[in-house]
Write an enzyme that holds these catalytic residues in place. Structure first.
Site, short mmCIF file in Angstrom:
data_model
loop_
_atom_site.label_atom_id
_atom_site.label_comp_id
_atom_site.label_asym_id
_atom_site.label_seq_id
_atom_site.Cartn_x
_atom_site.Cartn_y
_atom_site.Cartn_z
N ARG A 14 4.42 12.64 -10.56
CA ARG A 14 5.78 12.71 -10.00
C ARG A 14 5.80 13.59 -8.75
O ARG A 14 6.65 13.43 -7.87
CB ARG A 14 6.77 13.25 -11.04
CG ARG A 14 8.20 13.37 -10.52
CD ARG A 14 9.21 13.59 -11.65
NE ARG A 14 8.84 14.70 -12.50
CZ ARG A 14 9.07 15.98 -12.22
NH1 ARG A 14 9.65 16.33 -11.09
NH2 ARG A 14 8.73 16.92 -13.08
N TYR A 67 23.22 -3.34 4.16
CA TYR A 67 22.78 -4.02 2.94
C TYR A 67 23.82 -3.82 1.82
O TYR A 67 24.41 -2.74 1.70
CB TYR A 67 21.42 -3.44 2.55
CG TYR A 67 20.91 -3.83 1.20
CD1 TYR A 67 20.64 -5.16 0.88
CD2 TYR A 67 20.70 -2.86 0.21
CE1 TYR A 67 20.16 -5.52 -0.37
CE2 TYR A 67 20.22 -3.20 -1.04
CZ TYR A 67 19.96 -4.54 -1.32
OH TYR A 67 19.50 -4.88 -2.57
N ASP A 139 17.96 2.55 9.32
CA ASP A 139 17.29 1.64 8.38
C ASP A 139 16.59 0.59 9.23
O ASP A 139 17.24 -0.25 9.87
CB ASP A 139 18.32 1.00 7.44
CG ASP A 139 17.67 0.13 6.37
OD1 ASP A 139 16.61 -0.49 6.65
OD2 ASP A 139 18.23 0.05 5.27
N LYS A 164 10.63 -5.38 1.10
CA LYS A 164 10.74 -6.57 1.94
C LYS A 164 9.50 -6.72 2.83
O LYS A 164 8.41 -6.93 2.33
CB LYS A 164 12.06 -6.51 2.70
CG LYS A 164 13.24 -6.46 1.71
CD LYS A 164 14.58 -6.34 2.38
CE LYS A 164 15.72 -6.36 1.36
NZ LYS A 164 15.83 -5.12 0.57
#
Length: 200
Positions: A14, A67, A139, A164
């Site tokens: 982590r 988005y 973004d 993506k």
């Protein structure tokens, strides 16, 4: 020594692992940034950046075409922390300037936007952000660093839904944040470490 931060290394995934570090190094290189941080998804990356930069009562200015998941974050979840997204038509830079007040902590844009492909003047947004001493977050999912490098245009932070084009095959879910070394290290220490939205 590792847990105390006196030595670099890996103790618990982590907190980082060699595979994650390799991905982050390559993404920083591709975007021309000092450092990158991988998240479990693009939404984890976006949420992490906003929650790190904003506190109760703060706001930020965002382009109004983003988005769907990002828009839902604005409308449904951030209000729970009393953080307000001020969405404007960012293709007109005057709208951004007019929306900024003393509680504004960042400007967030997508360009090209999802799904309309609206184009926003990143350099112009960067000039406004610097004038008000707040970061510009871009973004860059749709353009990728192959076609556009927002940091070279004055942006402070770049985000990708690596699910993506960066992933390329639709077989992984991931998010990436690229920026200055100090910002990325603080984002890791105060958001990724404690909230735990780590890439698999």
């Amino acid at each position: 020594a590792l847990f105390a931060g006196e030595k670099e290394g890996y103790v618990y995934t982590r907190l980082g692992n060699p595979t994650q570090t390799a991905l982050e190094r390559e993404m920083a290189f591709l975007e021309g940034g000092e450092k990158a941080l991988a998240f479990a998804s693009g939404m984890a990356a976006i949420s992490g950046v906003i929650l790190y930069l904003c506190r109760n009562g703060d706001n930020f200015v965002s382009s109004d075409t983003v988005y769907g998941g990002t828009h839902n974050l604005y409308k449904e979840t951030l209000p729970l922390w009393n953080i307000q997204a001020q969405e404007v038509d960012a293709t007109n830079l005057e709208n951004i300037e007019q929306a900024i007040d003393e509680k504004t902590r960042l400007i967030f844009i997508e360009s090209p936007a999802n799904p309309t492909l609206s184009i926003i003047d990143i350099k112009g947004c960067a000039e406004i952000a610097k004038k008000h001493n707040i970061p510009l977050v871009v973004d860059n999912t749709f353009a990728t660093p192959y076609l556009q490098k927002p940091l070279e245009l004055g942006a402070d932070i770049v985000i990708h839904s690596a699910t993506k084009y960066i992933g390329g095959h639709g077989d992984t879910v991931a998010g990436i944040v690229i920026g200055k070394k100090t910002f990325i290290e603080n984002l890791k220490a105060h958001i990724l470490r404690d909230i735990g939205g780590i890439i698999s």
